[in-house]
Design a protein around this motif. Structure first.
Motif, short mmCIF file in Angstrom:
data_model
loop_
_atom_site.label_atom_id
_atom_site.label_comp_id
_atom_site.label_asym_id
_atom_site.label_seq_id
_atom_site.Cartn_x
_atom_site.Cartn_y
_atom_site.Cartn_z
N GLY A 1 0.81 -1.43 0.09
CA GLY A 1 0.16 -0.04 -0.02
C GLY A 1 0.91 1.28 0.05
N PRO A 2 0.20 2.23 -0.69
CA PRO A 2 0.99 3.75 -0.64
C PRO A 2 1.71 4.12 0.91
CG PRO A 2 -1.23 4.00 -0.94
CD PRO A 2 -1.09 2.53 -0.72
N GLU A 3 1.06 3.64 2.02
CA GLU A 3 1.53 4.33 3.15
C GLU A 3 2.83 3.53 3.32
OE1 GLU A 3 -1.39 0.92 4.19
OE2 GLU A 3 -1.16 2.49 2.81
N TYR A 4 3.19 2.44 2.91
CA TYR A 4 4.59 2.08 3.15
C TYR A 4 5.74 2.57 2.24
CZ TYR A 4 2.38 -1.24 6.30
OH TYR A 4 1.94 -1.81 7.51
N GLU A 5 5.45 3.56 1.32
CA GLU A 5 6.51 3.98 0.62
C GLU A 5 7.25 5.34 1.09
OE1 GLU A 5 6.38 5.41 -4.44
OE2 GLU A 5 4.44 5.94 -3.15
N ARG A 6 6.79 5.49 2.29
CA ARG A 6 7.66 6.68 2.82
C ARG A 6 9.09 6.22 3.51
NH1 ARG A 6 3.76 5.06 6.54
NH2 ARG A 6 4.27 4.80 8.81
N GLU A 7 9.86 7.16 3.85
CA GLU A 7 11.11 6.75 4.43
C GLU A 7 10.81 5.87 6.03
OE1 GLU A 7 9.74 9.76 3.97
OE2 GLU A 7 10.94 10.88 2.32
N VAL A 8 12.10 5.13 6.24
CA VAL A 8 12.00 4.43 7.28
C VAL A 8 12.23 5.45 8.41
CG1 VAL A 8 13.01 2.62 8.80
CG2 VAL A 8 12.30 1.89 6.26
N VAL A 9 13.34 6.22 8.01
CA VAL A 9 13.70 7.22 9.05
C VAL A 9 13.94 8.63 8.13
CG1 VAL A 9 15.48 8.35 10.62
CG2 VAL A 9 14.70 5.82 10.73
N HIS A 10 13.18 9.57 8.26
CA HIS A 10 13.28 10.98 7.60
C HIS A 10 14.53 11.68 7.89
CE1 HIS A 10 12.47 14.71 5.56
NE2 HIS A 10 11.55 14.00 4.74
N ARG A 11 15.25 12.06 6.90
CA ARG A 11 16.45 12.93 7.27
C ARG A 11 16.32 14.03 8.23
NH1 ARG A 11 21.73 11.95 6.82
NH2 ARG A 11 22.73 13.72 7.62
N ASP A 12 14.81 14.72 8.24
CA ASP A 12 14.80 15.65 9.27
C ASP A 12 14.69 15.23 10.74
OD1 ASP A 12 14.60 17.48 7.46
OD2 ASP A 12 12.53 17.65 7.31
N ASP A 13 14.36 13.79 10.69
CA ASP A 13 14.44 13.09 12.20
C ASP A 13 15.76 12.29 12.28
OD1 ASP A 13 11.95 14.28 12.41
OD2 ASP A 13 11.01 12.60 11.60
N LEU A 14 16.77 12.84 11.95
CA LEU A 14 17.82 11.90 12.04
C LEU A 14 19.03 12.80 12.37
CD1 LEU A 14 18.86 9.30 9.37
CD2 LEU A 14 20.68 10.74 10.13
N VAL A 15 20.05 12.27 13.23
CA VAL A 15 21.30 12.90 13.50
C VAL A 15 22.31 12.10 13.43
CG1 VAL A 15 21.15 12.59 16.06
CG2 VAL A 15 22.50 14.27 15.13
N VAL A 16 23.46 12.43 12.63
CA VAL A 16 24.57 11.42 12.43
C VAL A 16 25.46 11.74 13.62
CG1 VAL A 16 26.88 11.27 11.03
CG2 VAL A 16 24.46 11.66 9.87
N LEU A 17 25.95 10.64 14.06
CA LEU A 17 26.61 10.51 15.49
C LEU A 17 27.99 10.58 15.30
CD1 LEU A 17 24.64 8.23 17.64
CD2 LEU A 17 24.45 10.78 17.45
#
Length: 361
Positions: free
Chosen positions: A345-361
């Motif tokens: 379904g189309p709701e599963y096409e989105r990102e697993v983790v969006h870049r805006d919600d991600l911080v590189v450690l």
């Protein structure tokens, strides 16, 4: 005008038997009012809720179990805020209580609410009094100490500086009680911390110590906020920016505030194992994490929870807020967004983790 966050520890606010030390709190309030008189905006991060509840509950020492700590916080928080309210009211100022948990500042909607609350309180001329919400926080959603909380609040409210008030007047090259110990006036980076003594642990009524204060300074300075560490007895001098204590100079630039909270305040609920291509895309290409780059799922978590993003070698490379439950992801691993949309379904096409919600450690 500048905006300053001031953190004061339990040992500076309470007596040995757990009661509020009115004689100590009065001068602190005086110093904060003086700063307000100079045009500064002040946010107070105050420990002492649990410690203030020990005496009324007849407890001789800080309890070890979470339930008793929460009971003490429930009793002590009211007494602490009441005294602050009466003390500031003598100068015509009002206080506003802000109790935070990690959830309040890592989930997007909660974080936005916290930011807006601080902004409005300061706009109205209120002195925010901040503490961890010990009464309801579980062991999994605790900041752990108010030093770290203060560093994160300083960035959240866009403070110009952070003042950590403790029972120690500065950092020293050795234990402060030793005659050959020398005060360190300035810390410009990690090299200046090589010979710093960190053996002094927290007091009987607090949770912090030199280690937590250095870590708080690292968090704040990495985000561009200078820090001054000294004792509560020198609050007047510290807030007037006089040469006392130890100064930590900024080592980095400001970054999006919510990402700082995510990096330093959140306890992850699980992890996603990434293939090498996904690791490169996230750490070098500033990309979002797609299901195609995930090769494994570990832990139990729900959509919106913080998770670690781990390379195939086991190194944690980033942290982010996941968009799917742990039970949904195994069927998605390694599959393209187009394939997922067609199959699930189309709701599963989105990102697993969006870049805006991600911080590189």
């Amino acid at each position: 005008m500048s905006r300053v966050v001031v953190k004061v520890g339990s040992s500076s606010l309470t007596t040995d038997d757990g009661h509020l030390d009115h004689a100590a709190i009065g001068p602190l309030v005086d110093a904060l009012v003086e700063a307000r008189g100079r045009g500064d905006e002040v946010v107070l991060v105050s420990s002492g809720a649990i410690a203030a509840g020990l005496g009324p509950l007849g407890l001789g020492a800080r309890p070890r179990d979470l339930a008793t700590q929460q009971a003490a916080a429930s009793v002590g928080q009211g007494a602490l805020l009441e005294f602050y309210a009466r003390s500031f009211a003598e100068y015509g100022l009002r206080v506003g209580q802000v109790l935070l948990t990690i959830d309040d500042v890592t989930r997007r909607s909660h974080y936005r609410n916290a930011h807006q609350t601080f902004a409005k309180l300061l706009e109205l001329g209120i002195v925010p009094v901040v503490n961890e919400n010990d009464t309801v926080a579980t062991s999994e959603i605790r900041f752990g100490d108010n030093d770290r909380l203060a560093a994160l609040v300083a960035h959240l409210v866009h403070a110009d500086r952070l003042v950590l008030l403790s029972d120690v007047d500065a950092l020293y090259t050795g234990h402060p009680s030793l005659p050959d110990s020398v005060r360190i006036e300035r810390v410009g980076g990690e090299d200046d911390l090589v010979e710093v003594d960190v053996t002094r642990v927290g007091s009987a009524v607090g949770t912090g110590g030199m280690v937590t204060k250095i870590e708080a300074a690292r968090i704040a300075t990495a985000a561009g906020v200078p820090v001054l560490l000294t004792n509560a007895a020198q609050a007047h001098e510290a807030l007037a920016d006089e040469p006392v204590g130890t100064r930590f100079e900024p080592t980095g630039k400001r970054r999006p505030a919510r990402l700082l909270w995510l990096a330093h305040a959140s306890e992850t609920k699980g992890s996603l194992v990434l293939d090498d291509g996904a690791v490169r895309a996230i750490t070098q290409g500033k990309a979002s994490l797609l299901a195609a780059g995930v090769s494994g799922v570990e832990g139990t978590f729900s959509a919106g929870d913080p998770v670690d993003l781990v390379g195939l070698g086991g190194t944690v490379v980033a942290r982010g807020l996941v968009n799917f439950d742990a039970t949904e992801l195994p069927a998605m691993v390694g599959r393209s967004s187009r394939d997922l949309a067609a199959a699930l379904g189309p709701e599963y096409e989105r990102e697993v983790v969006h870049r805006d919600d991600l911080v590189v450690l």
